[in-house]
Design a protein around this motif. Structure first.
Motif, PDB file in Angstrom:
ATOM      1  N   PRO A 279      29.068  35.452  31.589  1.00 47.45           N
ATOM      2  CA  PRO A 279      30.317  36.109  32.022  1.00 47.45           C
ATOM      3  C   PRO A 279      30.916  36.934  30.888  1.00 47.45           C
ATOM      4  CG  PRO A 279      30.730  33.815  31.515  1.00 47.45           C
ATOM      5  CD  PRO A 279      29.262  34.032  31.284  1.00 47.45           C
ATOM      6  N   TYR A 280      30.258  38.039  30.600  1.00 45.56           N
ATOM      7  CA  TYR A 280      30.678  38.900  29.498  1.00 45.56           C
ATOM      8  C   TYR A 280      32.051  39.512  29.770  1.00 45.56           C
ATOM      9  CZ  TYR A 280      30.319  42.456  25.876  1.00 45.56           C
ATOM     10  OH  TYR A 280      30.557  43.248  24.782  1.00 45.56           O
ATOM     11  N   GLU A 281      32.319  39.769  31.048  1.00 47.40           N
ATOM     12  CA  GLU A 281      33.607  40.347  31.423  1.00 47.40           C
ATOM     13  C   GLU A 281      34.173  39.621  32.636  1.00 47.40           C
ATOM     14  OE1 GLU A 281      35.469  43.437  30.326  1.00 47.40           O
ATOM     15  OE2 GLU A 281      34.461  42.579  28.610  1.00 47.40           O
ATOM     16  N   PHE A 282      35.448  39.342  32.601  1.00 45.95           N
ATOM     17  CA  PHE A 282      36.154  38.873  33.795  1.00 45.95           C
ATOM     18  C   PHE A 282      37.551  39.465  33.777  1.00 45.95           C
ATOM     19  CE2 PHE A 282      36.744  35.444  30.629  1.00 45.95           C
ATOM     20  CZ  PHE A 282      38.120  35.357  30.591  1.00 45.95           C
ATOM     21  N   SER A 283      38.183  39.493  34.921  1.00 46.78           N
ATOM     22  CA  SER A 283      39.508  40.117  35.006  1.00 46.78           C
ATOM     23  C   SER A 283      40.375  39.377  36.005  1.00 46.78           C
ATOM     24  CB  SER A 283      39.396  41.571  35.483  1.00 46.78           C
ATOM     25  OG  SER A 283      38.687  42.349  34.577  1.00 46.78           O
ATOM     26  N   PHE A 284      41.634  39.243  35.656  1.00 49.27           N
ATOM     27  CA  PHE A 284      42.608  38.728  36.607  1.00 49.27           C
ATOM     28  C   PHE A 284      43.217  39.898  37.376  1.00 49.27           C
ATOM     29  CE2 PHE A 284      42.424  35.422  33.387  1.00 49.27           C
ATOM     30  CZ  PHE A 284      42.312  34.298  34.178  1.00 49.27           C
ATOM     31  N   ASP A 285      43.383  39.685  38.666  1.00 49.69           N
ATOM     32  CA  ASP A 285      44.152  40.626  39.473  1.00 49.69           C
ATOM     33  C   ASP A 285      45.605  40.432  39.051  1.00 49.69           C
ATOM     34  OD1 ASP A 285      45.724  41.854  41.430  1.00 49.69           O
ATOM     35  OD2 ASP A 285      44.239  41.504  42.998  1.00 49.69           O
ATOM     36  N   GLN A 286      46.193  41.458  38.459  1.00 43.80           N
ATOM     37  CA  GLN A 286      47.531  41.293  37.888  1.00 43.80           C
ATOM     38  C   GLN A 286      48.589  41.092  38.964  1.00 43.80           C
ATOM     39  OE1 GLN A 286      47.724  44.770  35.211  1.00 43.80           O
ATOM     40  NE2 GLN A 286      47.304  43.327  33.563  1.00 43.80           N
ATOM     41  N   GLY A 289      46.881  37.161  40.658  1.00 46.95           N
ATOM     42  CA  GLY A 289      46.387  36.116  39.774  1.00 46.95           C
ATOM     43  C   GLY A 289      44.964  35.687  40.087  1.00 46.95           C
ATOM     44  N   ASP A 290      44.356  36.258  41.114  1.00 46.95           N
ATOM     45  CA  ASP A 290      42.967  35.928  41.431  1.00 46.95           C
ATOM     46  C   ASP A 290      42.053  36.393  40.298  1.00 46.95           C
ATOM     47  OD1 ASP A 290      43.849  34.994  43.876  1.00 46.95           O
ATOM     48  OD2 ASP A 290      43.398  36.863  44.933  1.00 46.95           O
ATOM     49  N   LEU A 291      40.933  35.704  40.184  1.00 48.52           N
ATOM     50  CA  LEU A 291      40.011  35.977  39.084  1.00 48.52           C
ATOM     51  C   LEU A 291      38.700  36.554  39.620  1.00 48.52           C
ATOM     52  CD1 LEU A 291      39.146  35.565  36.052  1.00 48.52           C
ATOM     53  CD2 LEU A 291      38.439  33.253  36.709  1.00 48.52           C
ATOM     54  N   PHE A 292      38.272  37.646  39.022  1.00 51.12           N
ATOM     55  CA  PHE A 292      36.946  38.205  39.298  1.00 51.12           C
ATOM     56  C   PHE A 292      36.090  38.039  38.039  1.00 51.12           C
ATOM     57  CE2 PHE A 292      39.450  40.526  42.420  1.00 51.12           C
ATOM     58  CZ  PHE A 292      38.593  40.631  43.514  1.00 51.12           C
ATOM     59  N   ILE A 293      34.858  37.612  38.235  1.00 48.54           N
ATOM     60  CA  ILE A 293      33.926  37.447  37.113  1.00 48.54           C
ATOM     61  C   ILE A 293      32.715  38.330  37.371  1.00 48.54           C
ATOM     62  CG2 ILE A 293      32.535  35.810  35.791  1.00 48.54           C
ATOM     63  CD1 ILE A 293      34.313  33.569  37.136  1.00 48.54           C
ATOM     64  N   ALA A 294      32.392  39.170  36.392  1.00 51.51           N
ATOM     65  CA  ALA A 294      31.149  39.955  36.459  1.00 51.51           C
ATOM     66  C   ALA A 294      30.081  39.144  35.737  1.00 51.51           C
ATOM     67  CB  ALA A 294      31.357  41.319  35.799  1.00 51.51           C
ATOM     68  N   ASP A 295      29.276  38.424  36.498  1.00 50.02           N
ATOM     69  CA  ASP A 295      28.292  37.526  35.879  1.00 50.02           C
ATOM     70  C   ASP A 295      26.953  38.256  35.781  1.00 50.02           C
ATOM     71  OD1 ASP A 295      27.283  35.284  34.709  1.00 50.02           O
ATOM     72  OD2 ASP A 295      27.074  34.128  36.562  1.00 50.02           O
ATOM     73  N   VAL A 373      40.918  45.114  37.862  1.00 50.25           N
ATOM     74  CA  VAL A 373      41.277  45.131  39.283  1.00 50.25           C
ATOM     75  C   VAL A 373      42.284  46.245  39.516  1.00 50.25           C
ATOM     76  CG1 VAL A 373      42.194  43.789  41.198  1.00 50.25           C
ATOM     77  CG2 VAL A 373      40.849  42.660  39.406  1.00 50.25           C
ATOM     78  N   LEU A 374      41.968  47.136  40.444  1.00 47.47           N
ATOM     79  CA  LEU A 374      42.842  48.272  40.732  1.00 47.47           C
ATOM     80  C   LEU A 374      43.802  47.925  41.854  1.00 47.47           C
ATOM     81  CD1 LEU A 374      40.158  49.635  39.449  1.00 47.47           C
ATOM     82  CD2 LEU A 374      41.150  51.731  40.343  1.00 47.47           C
ATOM     83  N   ASN A 375      45.076  48.092  41.565  1.00 49.60           N
ATOM     84  CA  ASN A 375      46.115  47.976  42.579  1.00 49.60           C
ATOM     85  C   ASN A 375      46.887  49.290  42.633  1.00 49.60           C
ATOM     86  OD1 ASN A 375      46.082  45.233  43.791  1.00 49.60           O
ATOM     87  ND2 ASN A 375      46.249  44.595  41.659  1.00 49.60           N
ATOM     88  N   VAL A 382      41.059  45.838  44.222  1.00 58.62           N
ATOM     89  CA  VAL A 382      39.656  46.280  44.134  1.00 58.62           C
ATOM     90  C   VAL A 382      39.151  46.092  42.702  1.00 58.62           C
ATOM     91  CG1 VAL A 382      38.102  48.271  44.231  1.00 58.62           C
ATOM     92  CG2 VAL A 382      39.813  47.909  46.032  1.00 58.62           C
ATOM     93  N   TYR A 383      38.118  45.270  42.564  1.00 54.72           N
ATOM     94  CA  TYR A 383      37.509  45.031  41.249  1.00 54.72           C
ATOM     95  C   TYR A 383      36.478  46.129  40.999  1.00 54.72           C
ATOM     96  CZ  TYR A 383      35.361  42.229  37.455  1.00 54.72           C
ATOM     97  OH  TYR A 383      34.889  41.752  36.251  1.00 54.72           O
ATOM     98  N   MET A 384      36.672  46.842  39.891  1.00 52.50           N
ATOM     99  CA  MET A 384      35.762  47.945  39.582  1.00 52.50           C
ATOM    100  C   MET A 384      34.800  47.474  38.492  1.00 52.50           C
ATOM    101  SD  MET A 384      35.618  50.902  41.086  1.00 52.50           S
ATOM    102  CE  MET A 384      37.272  51.255  41.662  1.00 52.50           C
TER     103      MET A 384
END
Lengths: 469, 169
Positions: A279-286, A289-295, A373-375, A382-384
């Motif tokens: 999981p080199y990169e992950f992001s919270f939806d600001q 608060g949901d979490l996306f992980i680019a595994d 995450v784009l809002n 949307v997780y880019m």
């Protein structure tokens, strides 16, 4: 303007429906794959903010209202980009010069180096920021270290200041030089989340993904706000395995199986979720608060994991699963019969060969890098992501009924990471590094910093990344 | 960029209608290309284009390199003077081991990068030596970087001469 009320109603409807329907797929058929369409079919552009960074591998903001953007260079430096796009002459931090015996950062392999920086939620008051890097003195182990900015020198933490304020939070032993994870980020809950890879080689030789006694192949979650500063960190009481290994008296009778199953005497309490590969990169939806992980995947698939805010304890399958399929892949997964282990990703895209023996498609990827995450721009959550090898950009979102993976564009760039600016816009860095024999972090051609903008909002005269659809 | 924050949440329908007007925004210009006008190919020589964008390539990425007679000939003809030349093929093989093998593998059959041993090419232009030069020199996409930043053009011709031997086998 007469279409405006319709548009507002439409957006409101979609926002509402998307908000209650974001469930993780329970069937492989529901995992998004290339060819999907995001709500509104948004169009984006990469607008150049600054260039000339040597192997940039992460980007962050301090959240202190200064508008500064911090670009992490793999060699061990952090550069400051001002609001106007100008890059400061002196780095904010230079880990190549804090140790008189040489750099403190191991960069011998392209996946090693300074990985990321995260600023304490109260950075404006306490000056704390945290870095994660491969330590040269510790043979590549992952070091997570806190430094404290001198308020008199907000743009430069020099070697004396760095050494004088360094507090080692954690050292993650790394058996091999690859799959070190990297991202560290404070969640909306104020806890520090750490992306930790499986330790390397290939195929997870340690079986780390399913082994709760190691910090490898996990998302970790710790509380850095200790009352006693000699304590490196605290275990958040609501971590899923916070008390699973606590010593206790044994009782054999009158205990339910569910209660027995919660006793894991070798588990590490820092673990938030497990079964990730790199999981080199992950992001919270600001916003949510949901979490996306680019595994990052192995030979055949890259995956995006979605975790609802606060939903720890999940098993994402590695190394039993590679994305939605059983690992190791031995042929066409459609013809194999295997049971899913753990929680499925929400989206996946293939390498040039989606399984051994498959017809090759050169448009495939090799290494997923999450941006953020784009809002904005008509997008909601949307997780880019982009691929380090193929230069393709994908958007992952939920349209109210199902997850969608939209192929946004083909660029020329090698993406390494993303982050946010203080306004919540997604920032991206690209580098020119790879598994080449003779290149180092300071000799590769430089990369750049970009801001993802709605294509319609690109300012006149802006430098926009080349792309084709 | 704070002004864009006020666009949140932007209405869908508007984004769609705006997007048509913005189609020309992609690929308008790049930082690298600001120098191109100064580096336009000399009159009469071939024009080399980026494999993905079809934009003219900066033919002066490494200003200190010597443009050898072979390179100058290639610029005119698109034919690789090192084709079939054992000495230059051997030199190209050494470079291939360093710069190309990680993705295309030792035998050229490819893994991360495409197979170089057959006549199937990822991009239409790569069925010519000029097109293959454009991909190696100017980059394709992602990890297929602009190797013209790392190697002199003469060296790229040597690599191409070596790669040609894959298809002769």
């Amino acid at each position: 303007m007469k279409r405006l009320p319709v548009a507002i109603a439409c957006a409101a409807l979609l926002t509402t429906s998307a908000a209650f329907a974001k469930e993780v797929p329970t069937s492989i058929d529901d995992v998004a794959q290339p060819g999907g369409t995001l709500t509104g079919n948004p169009e984006i552009a990469f607008v150049q903010v600054a260039t000339g960074f040597l192997d940039p591998v992460n980007v962050a903001n301090a959240g202190d209202g200064t508008g500064r953007i911090f670009v992490v260079e793999r060699a061990g430096r952090i550069q400051i980009v001002g609001k106007d796009g100008a890059v400061n002459d002196e780095p904010f931090l230079d880990l190549t010069s804090i140790n008189p015996l040489g750099s403190d950062v191991q960069t011998g392999f392209v996946e090693q180096g300074l990985y990321s920086v995260a600023f304490h939620p109260d950075f404006a008051e306490n000056g704390y920021f945290y870095v994660h890097y491969a330590s040269l003195p510790f043979n590549g182990d992952g070091m997570i270290v806190r430094f404290t900015v001198d308020p008199e020198s907000p743009d430069v933490v020099d070697a004396d200041r760095a050494n004088g304020t360094a507090k080692v939070i954690m050292r993650i032993e790394q058996p091999w030089y690859n799959h070190n994870g990297g991202q560290i980020e404070f969640g909306p809950d104020g806890m520090l989340y750490i992306g930790s890879g499986d330790g390397g080689w290939e195929g997870d030789p340690y079986e780390a993904g399913q082994d709760l006694s190691t910090l490898l192949a996990k998302i970790l979650r710790i509380d850095v706000d200790t009352e006693d500063d000699t304590v490196p960190y605290k275990i958040p009481a609501d971590n899923p395995f916070a008390n699973a290994s606590s010593e206790r008296l044994m009782s054999l009778f009158g205990i339910t199986e569910e209660e027995f199953s919660k006793i894991k005497t070798r588990s590490r309490p820092e673990i938030w979720s497990y079964g990730v590969r790199n999981p080199y990169e992950f992001s919270f939806d600001q916003k949510t608060g949901d979490l996306f992980i680019a595994d990052v995947g192995q030979n055949h698939w890259e995956e995006v994991i979605f975790e609802k805010a606060g939903n720890g304890g999940m098993n994402y399958g590695w190394p039993r699963m590679e994305a939605s399929y059983c690992h190791p892949m031995t042929g066409d997964p459609a013809e194999s019969d295997c049971a899913v282990v753990g929680t499925l990703p929400v989206a996946q895209y293939p390498h040039s060969a989606p399984y051994p023996g498959a017809p090759e498609d050169a448009s495939g990827g090799c290494s997923i890098q999450g941006f953020g995450v784009l809002n904005y721009g008509g997008m909601e959550g949307v997780y880019m992501v982009g691929d380090w090898c193929s230069g393709r950009v994908f958007g992952i979102g939920h349209d109210g009924e199902s997850w969608q993976l939209q192929d946004m564009m083909q660029t020329t760039m090698q993406f390494t990471a993303g982050g946010y600016d203080e306004d919540g816009m997604v920032m991206v860095v690209n580098a020119n590094n790879f598994y080449l024999a003779d290149q180092g972090p300071d000799t590769n051609p430089p990369g750049a910093l970009w801001r993802i903008m709605p294509a319609a909002d690109v300012p006149e005269g802006a430098v926009v990344a080349d792309s084709v659809q | 960029m704070s002004k864009f924050r006020h666009l949140l949440p932007i209405c869908l329908m508007l984004a769609v209608s705006f997007s048509h007007a913005a189609e020309t925004a992609t690929g308008t210009e790049t930082a690298d290309q600001t120098a191109e006008s100064e580096n336009a190919p000399e009159s009469g020589s071939l024009e080399f284009l980026h494999a993905l964008t079809n934009k003219p390539l900066d033919m002066n990425m490494r200003p200190d390199q010597v443009l050898t007679p072979a390179v100058l000939e290639f610029h005119e003809t698109g034919e690789n003077p090192y084709s079939g030349d054992a000495e230059h093929i051997a030199a190209g093989e050494k470079l291939y081991r360093k710069q190309c093998q990680a993705c295309h593998l030792k035998d050229g059959k490819g893994r991360i990068g495409p197979n170089l041993t057959d006549e199937t090419w990822t991009r239409a232009r790569t069925d010519t030596e000029k097109g293959r030069f454009e991909v190696v020199y100017g980059g394709g996409a992602g990890a297929m970087q602009a190797f013209g930043l790392r190697m002199d053009q003469d060296a790229i011709l040597e690599v191409l001469a070596f790669i040609e031997t894959f298809r002769g086998q």
